[in-house]
Design an enzyme around this catalytic site. Structure first.
Site, mmCIF file in Angstrom:
data_model
loop_
_atom_site.group_PDB
_atom_site.id
_atom_site.type_symbol
_atom_site.label_atom_id
_atom_site.label_comp_id
_atom_site.label_asym_id
_atom_site.label_seq_id
_atom_site.Cartn_x
_atom_site.Cartn_y
_atom_site.Cartn_z
ATOM 1 N N SER A 153 0.832 -1.205 0.000
ATOM 2 C CA SER A 153 0.000 0.000 0.000
ATOM 3 C C SER A 153 0.866 1.254 0.000
ATOM 4 C CB SER A 153 -0.961 -0.047 1.183
ATOM 5 O OG SER A 153 -1.957 0.937 1.077
ATOM 6 N N ASP A 253 -9.855 -4.133 -4.798
ATOM 7 C CA ASP A 253 -9.186 -2.973 -4.228
ATOM 8 C C ASP A 253 -9.337 -1.781 -5.171
ATOM 9 O OD1 ASP A 253 -7.470 -1.221 -2.918
ATOM 10 O OD2 ASP A 253 -5.648 -2.333 -3.424
ATOM 11 N N HIS A 283 -7.881 -5.162 -0.281
ATOM 12 C CA HIS A 283 -6.724 -4.372 0.097
ATOM 13 C C HIS A 283 -6.244 -4.801 1.491
ATOM 14 C CE1 HIS A 283 -4.202 -0.742 -0.101
ATOM 15 N NE2 HIS A 283 -4.363 -0.699 1.204
#
Length: 318
Positions: A153, A253, A283
């Protein structure tokens, strides 16, 4: 996915919180959730980098696998929108990473926004990458080629930015980097984003449009600066001479399209890139328990990449 599966997955959607006001509560919650899993005897060592150029030292946590199968050292930048996450909350995920890859993992506790906005966290990650690549003997590494940058991320964003910054500074760059569902673009407004996944997945699942826009406000308060290539690597005009790259995205995501777009941009610039998408994954799946299917699938791909196996550029659902 059928409607029932989608409804079930929405049960795991992130709570609708105001990240601008509640980021400290989220930090405490993350540490609390990780604590029970941290009661196990992890093979971890806490160390601290030396201060340099007037910058504070950076805490590191080194994880040793139960069975070391390779000599690679995975330098890991955690996720959390540059605002949450730390070596405590990511301890279970990093020990899992060490055990499933058979490699040593070094978790970097970079400074967080809003107390330390951009570029503080990037500076910390850059300094640690330089330490491992330019003075590997000081950290017990005999070959800098063993160093692999890894991030999930916002950490994937930092890995990309560090590699760009190393090349632009004429510093040694790592030979390999792994990005898990990385942030690569600055616009996550459904009305203006160039990516359909922002509109398709931005309200239903683990990470929402509002949450990521809040993160950007805290990390880079000036909206114009969010277009900078060190904040949004997809905006970089020159992506040549980057490490061999693995990008793994999650099907459900909102970042899936921009992560894969960055992989294609790297490939168009002449880099060696593998892109893989994990079906049905949300995610943040790297923090799931190690028996979770998306996590096991991802680590199978990571093993292949670390072993030197190539994959299709376009990625394909896994």
């Amino acid at each position: 996915m059928n409607p029932f599966q989608k409804s079930l997955m929405r049960l795991f959607a992130a709570p609708r919180i105001n990240m601008l006001e509640d980021y400290e509560k989220v930090r405490r919650l993350q540490r609390g959730l990780a604590a029970p899993r941290s009661l196990a005897k992890f093979r971890a060592l806490d160390v601290t980098s030396f201060p340099a150029d007037g910058k504070p030292p950076v805490p590191l946590r080194v994880f040793t696998p139960r069975e070391q199968r390779r000599d690679d050292v995975l330098v890991f930048f955690h996720g959390g929108g540059w605002v949450t996450g730390d070596i405590e909350s990511y301890t279970p995920a990093c020990q899992t990473m060490a055990d499933l890859t058979g490699a040593v993992v070094v978790s970097v506790d970079y400074r967080l926004a809003p107390e330390h906005p951009f570029p503080a966290g990037l500076e910390d990650c850059y300094r640690i990458a330089r330490l491992f690549l330019e003075d590997p003997g000081a950290v017990g590494i005999d070959d800098p080629a063993r160093v692999v940058l890894v991030g999930d991320s916002a950490g994937g964003n930092l890995a990309a930015a560090v590699s760009l910054l190393l090349r632009e500074s004429s510093r040694p760059i790592p030979q390999r980097q792994i990005m898990l569902y990385p942030v690569t673009h600055f616009d996550h407004d459904p009305a203006t984003s160039p990516f359909e996944s922002v509109r398709r997945h931005g309200e239903d699942y683990r990470l929402t449009n509002t949450e990521i826009q809040d993160y950007f406000e805290l990390y880079v308060p000036d909206p114009e600066h969010r277009r900078h290539r060190m904040v949004a690597p997809l905006m970089a005009e020159d992506l040549r001479s980057q490490p061999r790259t693995l990008i793994i995205t999650a099907e459900l995501d909102l970042l899936v399209d921009e992560g894969e777009a960055y992989g294609r941009a790297l490939a168009d610039a002449g880099n060696d890139v593998r892109i893989e998408r994990i079906e049905g994954a949300l995610h943040g799946f790297i923090t799931l328990p190690r028996f979770a299917r998306p996590l096991r699938t991802a680590y199978g791909i990571i093993d292949e990449f670390l072993d030197g196996e190539q994959g299709a550029l376009a990625g394909g659902a896994a």
